[in-house]
Structures are given as C-alpha cells and as structure tokens.
Write a protein that holds these residues in place. Structure first.
Motif, short mmCIF file in Angstrom:
data_model
loop_
_atom_site.label_atom_id
_atom_site.label_comp_id
_atom_site.label_asym_id
_atom_site.label_seq_id
_atom_site.Cartn_x
_atom_site.Cartn_y
_atom_site.Cartn_z
N TYR A 74 0.87 -1.18 0.00
CA TYR A 74 0.00 0.00 0.00
C TYR A 74 0.90 1.23 0.00
CZ TYR A 74 -4.45 -2.35 0.79
OH TYR A 74 -5.59 -3.12 0.63
N ALA A 75 1.01 1.87 -1.16
CA ALA A 75 1.84 3.05 -1.32
C ALA A 75 1.26 3.87 -2.46
CB ALA A 75 3.29 2.65 -1.61
N ARG A 76 1.84 5.04 -2.71
CA ARG A 76 1.25 5.90 -3.75
C ARG A 76 1.19 5.19 -5.09
NH1 ARG A 76 2.99 11.13 -7.19
NH2 ARG A 76 0.87 11.82 -7.64
N ASP A 77 2.29 4.53 -5.50
CA ASP A 77 2.31 3.87 -6.81
C ASP A 77 1.20 2.83 -6.94
OD1 ASP A 77 4.49 5.39 -7.53
OD2 ASP A 77 5.71 3.69 -8.17
N THR A 78 1.03 2.00 -5.90
CA THR A 78 0.05 0.93 -6.01
C THR A 78 -1.38 1.46 -5.87
OG1 THR A 78 0.46 0.43 -3.67
CG2 THR A 78 1.60 -0.91 -5.30
N ARG A 79 -1.58 2.54 -5.13
CA ARG A 79 -2.93 3.14 -5.07
C ARG A 79 -3.28 3.77 -6.42
NH1 ARG A 79 -5.05 3.02 -0.08
NH2 ARG A 79 -3.63 2.74 1.69
N LEU A 80 -2.31 4.37 -7.09
CA LEU A 80 -2.56 4.87 -8.44
C LEU A 80 -2.93 3.73 -9.38
CD1 LEU A 80 0.39 7.42 -8.63
CD2 LEU A 80 -2.03 8.02 -8.83
N MET A 81 -2.28 2.59 -9.22
CA MET A 81 -2.60 1.42 -10.05
C MET A 81 -4.02 0.94 -9.76
SD MET A 81 -1.45 -0.95 -12.27
CE MET A 81 0.33 -1.26 -12.19
N MET A 82 -4.38 0.86 -8.48
CA MET A 82 -5.74 0.45 -8.13
C MET A 82 -6.77 1.38 -8.75
SD MET A 82 -5.09 -0.46 -4.10
CE MET A 82 -6.82 -0.67 -3.71
N ASN A 83 -6.55 2.69 -8.64
CA ASN A 83 -7.50 3.65 -9.20
C ASN A 83 -7.59 3.52 -10.71
OD1 ASN A 83 -8.03 4.67 -6.65
ND2 ASN A 83 -6.53 6.32 -6.82
N ALA A 84 -6.46 3.28 -11.36
CA ALA A 84 -6.46 3.13 -12.81
C ALA A 84 -7.27 1.91 -13.24
CB ALA A 84 -5.02 3.02 -13.32
N LEU A 85 -7.07 0.79 -12.55
CA LEU A 85 -7.80 -0.43 -12.91
C LEU A 85 -9.29 -0.26 -12.65
CD1 LEU A 85 -5.41 -3.25 -11.64
CD2 LEU A 85 -5.51 -2.15 -13.87
N ARG A 86 -9.65 0.42 -11.57
CA ARG A 86 -11.06 0.66 -11.29
C ARG A 86 -11.69 1.52 -12.38
NH1 ARG A 86 -9.78 1.44 -4.89
NH2 ARG A 86 -10.49 -0.63 -4.18
N THR A 87 -10.96 2.51 -12.86
CA THR A 87 -11.47 3.33 -13.96
C THR A 87 -11.77 2.49 -15.19
OG1 THR A 87 -10.26 5.28 -13.18
CG2 THR A 87 -10.92 5.28 -15.50
N LEU A 88 -11.00 1.44 -15.39
CA LEU A 88 -11.16 0.56 -16.54
C LEU A 88 -12.08 -0.62 -16.27
CD1 LEU A 88 -7.46 0.65 -17.76
CD2 LEU A 88 -9.43 1.68 -18.90
N GLY A 89 -12.83 -0.57 -15.16
CA GLY A 89 -13.85 -1.57 -14.91
C GLY A 89 -13.45 -2.75 -14.08
N VAL A 90 -12.29 -2.68 -13.43
CA VAL A 90 -11.83 -3.78 -12.57
C VAL A 90 -12.28 -3.48 -11.14
CG1 VAL A 90 -9.84 -5.04 -11.69
CG2 VAL A 90 -9.85 -4.20 -14.06
N ARG A 91 -13.01 -4.40 -10.54
CA ARG A 91 -13.45 -4.21 -9.17
C ARG A 91 -12.37 -4.75 -8.23
NH1 ARG A 91 -18.92 -6.83 -6.44
NH2 ARG A 91 -18.60 -6.03 -4.33
N ILE A 92 -12.02 -3.95 -7.22
CA ILE A 92 -11.00 -4.34 -6.24
C ILE A 92 -11.57 -4.10 -4.85
CG2 ILE A 92 -8.66 -3.94 -5.40
CD1 ILE A 92 -7.95 -2.85 -8.16
N GLU A 93 -11.60 -5.15 -4.04
CA GLU A 93 -12.16 -5.06 -2.69
C GLU A 93 -11.07 -5.29 -1.66
OE1 GLU A 93 -15.32 -7.83 -2.22
OE2 GLU A 93 -16.72 -6.73 -3.50
N GLU A 94 -11.11 -4.51 -0.59
CA GLU A 94 -10.23 -4.73 0.55
C GLU A 94 -10.89 -5.71 1.51
OE1 GLU A 94 -9.20 -1.02 2.31
OE2 GLU A 94 -8.10 -0.30 0.55
N VAL A 95 -10.13 -6.71 1.96
CA VAL A 95 -10.65 -7.71 2.89
C VAL A 95 -9.62 -7.90 4.01
CG1 VAL A 95 -12.01 -8.89 1.12
CG2 VAL A 95 -9.65 -9.62 1.54
#
Length: 455
Positions: free
Chosen positions: A50-71
């Motif tokens: 969990y860092a800036r680079d990986t949060r940017l990646m998560m946001n990018a994938l979500r924009t493209l329709g990838v659902r990501i859930e924290e568990v």
C-alpha cells in the motif's frame, strides 16, 4: 505548493542493531494487479504493498472496470485485496462486474508501472482513455509503449515526442503477433506488453532491437509470474519473448516483502558498523533486491542467512570496520543506495551498466553526482554510470528530486555524516510510506545499544 522544511537525517552515535519486516514488493504487487485484471476469475493478493504507486494502479484499474475489494488479511501493513477482472463473460456473480464509463482519465502520478502497464488494459477496453500524471512524469520516456500499441493496431491520440499525455482508443480485441521494440530505456516496455500478451488473439512475439536491455531480472519476474498462472512463455531465444494466447489462471498469492526497499536499512549496518536483520528473506525470488546478498560483502559486510525455528530464513547483515569501494555492474534500482554507501567508502568505486537510470523519476546519475559533490564528495558521471572517489563529506541539503530512491540515499549518507537534511522525505511514500518511522526505529536502536554498553 511549498514543500515542508528539509528532514534532518538522523546520525546515530553508535552501531544500530535492529530486526525488521518490510511492506510488500512494489514490482510484484504491480504485476499481480495487472494479472488479476486479466485473469479468468477473482484473485486474491495477500500482503500487497500500500503506497502511492500501487494506489494509483488500483485507481487506474477501477477506472477501466476492474473491481477491487479490501478484505481482512494477516499482513502487518494493510488488508488483502480481491481483484474481480473485467471480462466479457465470467464465472462469478454478475453483480461483481463494474459498468464501464466508456471514457475516463488515468492519473499515473509518477509511477512507471501505471503509465507503462495499464495502457495495454486500456487498449482492450472499448472507450477513450486519457493518460497523464505529475509534471515530472511528462519527462519519462513512453515512446516504445506507444509504438508497440500502434504496431498492434491501436489508435492513439497525442503522445507527442513519445511522452504523456496521450489518449488510447480501446477496442474489443487485439490480434497480436510479432512486434519489434527498442527497450533499451526500460525493461518495463517489455513487461508491459507481456502481461497483456495472452489476451491477444495470436499471442505476442516481442523482439528487442537496440542497445542492451536493462534490468533483465524484472523481465524474468514477469515471465515467471505468467508461467505460474498457466501462461506459456518462451524466452529461450536471446532478446525475444513469446507469450501464447490463452487464459490467465485466477490466483491466491502472498506478495514477498520489497527487497529493494530493504536496501537502505541493510545499508545502515554498514554505515554504522552495526547489524540489521530482515525477517523471512525469501529462499527463491525474482526480485533484483536479492542481489544485496552479493553486493554488500564486496563493501566489507558479513552477510548470513539464518534459519527460522518454524521454517524460512532471516537475512543478517553486519557492517565491517570500514566500507570498501567496489566495481559493480548492472545494479539497476539498487544503484542509488549503493552510491550513498560508496560515498562513505575508503577506496574508489564505479557503478556501471545503469545508463537507463537517466530516464527514471529523475536523471538519477546526474542527481547522485550533484548531491554527493554538494556535500564535499568527489563523484562524476560516466557514459553508463558513475565513479566515486573517497573524499571527506560534510553536512548540507540533499535534494530528492521527487525521487524516492534519491531520498533514501540521502538518509543513508546522513547515518555517517552529521547535519544532512533531505528535501521532501515524504516522496518515499511512492513505495514505502512508513520510511521515516521505520528509519527512526532503526536509529533509536543505536542509542539503546549504547545505553546497554554503558551499563
């Protein structure tokens, strides 16, 4: 926005002695994010970074329709993640699918993995997807990514001079096939295409033409990650990588801790003549950071792998009486930390085979030479690296250039040189948000050790 006052790099009064476990690997987290987005079903990442680079990646994938859930997870630095891929058809609940907007903007920040990996998912997502990032990101080379996508038949608008910003016109399918690329600027150009290659109708056969490909370990990491998920990869021919079409298996994988980020902490053992232990060092890994076991003995350290009572091993590094200069080639992202240590060495050193570092968050070769010399050192640029001659250092300001590895290199120098102040230590949040707190913990052990000796 004005930067906060420079961070006073602490200089301990004696040897440190500390045991650490670090957050997950940025390189592995980024690759498995992409593979999860392309996989045949939901996947789980355990102990991701969990860092800036990986949060940017998560946001990018979500924009493209990838659902990501924290568990809930068992990691020390954050929850696990479940990735639901964006698929035309899937074997999981339709309610898990995220509707596509048809267009959107991807903020790359200063993350090379986002600006280079994610465009291939965007190319397979119908719509218009604009990529941009921090001002410094507009100076990072993107030409080979754009050239590869165009060679695959993808329409791209913008991208003048092979840099951000640009817009990708996504499509349902990409035929794939043979493509020639010049990846002498970054191994990410190859890994980016490989991660998507299994989703091309004809797969992908990528051939490099140009100067030496840097950071070959990162390409091997990509190949092994793909193979581990059932994708056929042929890298038996020099400078050619072939990815066969087919499914990418869903996965449940624990991310190794970041061995490159372990470097500054291991360096503390040499700079203070102390001992640093990194728990649960992997027995086998594709991370370039495993080379610390090879490099640090050349600088006079003792490096030992110690078995853990319940399995696994710890890496224990103890600094020698002095830091010995060394000639080291192809150290990739480890070079800034090495340069910080070698600025403290008692004999000349050369770091070569790292010309590609000129195209990272900043021109790292120029930046390292500038900052070492600013503190009284004697460093100069080489065609493909830097040379450092022993010279007494003094305190002063160490610029970070919005580069996390420049910031941590300054912290390493500050371990042995009083009154070094690092500009924008917060830039370490790119890959290790906990750096200042962990660094204080390391330095505090020197005081505790000295108290124990006095008693």
């Amino acid at each position: 926005m004005a930067l906060p006052d420079p961070w006073p790099a602490p200089t301990p009064l004696g040897p440190v002695k500390v045991t650490l476990t670090l957050p997950g690997s940025k390189s592995l987290t980024a690759r498995y994010f992409m593979l999860g987005a392309f996989a045949a079903g939901p996947s789980r990442l355990r102990a991701p970074l969990y860092a800036r680079d990986t949060r940017l990646m998560m946001n990018a994938l979500r924009t493209l329709g990838v659902r990501i859930e924290e568990v809930p997870g068992s990691g020390s630095y954050g929850p696990d993640l479940v990735i639901f891929p964006r698929l035309a058809s899937s074997d999981y609940d339709d309610a898990a699918r995220v509707p596509l907007a048809g267009s959107g903007t991807i903020d790359c920040g200063l993350a090379g993995t986002v600006m280079r990996f994610v465009p291939f998912l965007a190319a397979l997502t119908p719509g218009e997807w604009t990529f941009d990032g921090d001002p410094a990101a507009r100076l990072r080379p993107m030409g080979p990514i754009l050239d590869t996508l165009r060679a695959l038949g993808v329409e791209i608008r913008g991208g003048e001079n092979g840099m951000l910003p640009f817009t990708i016109i996504g499509q349902e399918t990409i035929a794939g096939g043979p493509v020639t690329i010049d990846a002498s600027g970054s191994s990410q150009f190859i890994s980016a295409a490989m991660l998507a290659g299994a989703h091309f109708s004809k797969g992908l056969k990528l051939t490099h033409e140009g100067h030496k490909v840097p950071s070959a370990d990162h390409i091997r990491m990509t190949s092994e990650a793909l193979r581990g998920l059932g994708v056929r990869v042929d890298d038996s021919k020099t400078l050619t990588w072939a990815v066969s079409p087919g499914n990418i298996d869903a996965f449940d994988i624990e991310i190794e801790q970041d061995l490159s980020n372990a470097g500054p902490f291991l360096a503390a053992a040499l700079a203070t003549h102390g001992t640093v232990t990194i728990e649960r060092w992997p027995a086998e890994t594709t991370q370039v950071g495993d080379r610390w076991r090879e490099y640090l003995p050349q600088l006079g350290a003792t490096v030992t792998l110690v078995p853990r009572p319940r399995g696994g091993q710890d890496l224990v590094v103890t600094g020698g009486e002095t830091i010995t200069g060394a000639d080291i080639a192809d150290s990739s992202e480890l070079a800034p930390t090495l340069a910080g240590l070698l600025a403290l060495a008692d004999s000349p050193s050369r770091l070569t085979g790292i010309a590609h570092l000129r195209g990272h968050e900043t021109d790292r070769l120029q930046a390292l030479v500038t900052e070492i010399n600013r503190l009284g050192g004697n460093a100069r640029e080489l065609e493909d690296g830097i040379e450092i001659i022993p010279a007494p250092l003094h305190g002063g300001v160490w610029e970070s250039y919005e580069d996390h590895r420049m910031a941590t290199a300054g912290a390493v120098v500050g371990l042995a040189v009083p009154e070094v102040s690092v500009v924008d230590i917060a830039t370490t949040s790119k890959t290790l948000p906990q750096f200042p707190e962990l660094w204080d913990r390391v330095v505090a052990t020197a005081a505790a050790t000295n108290r124990g000796s006095a008693e």
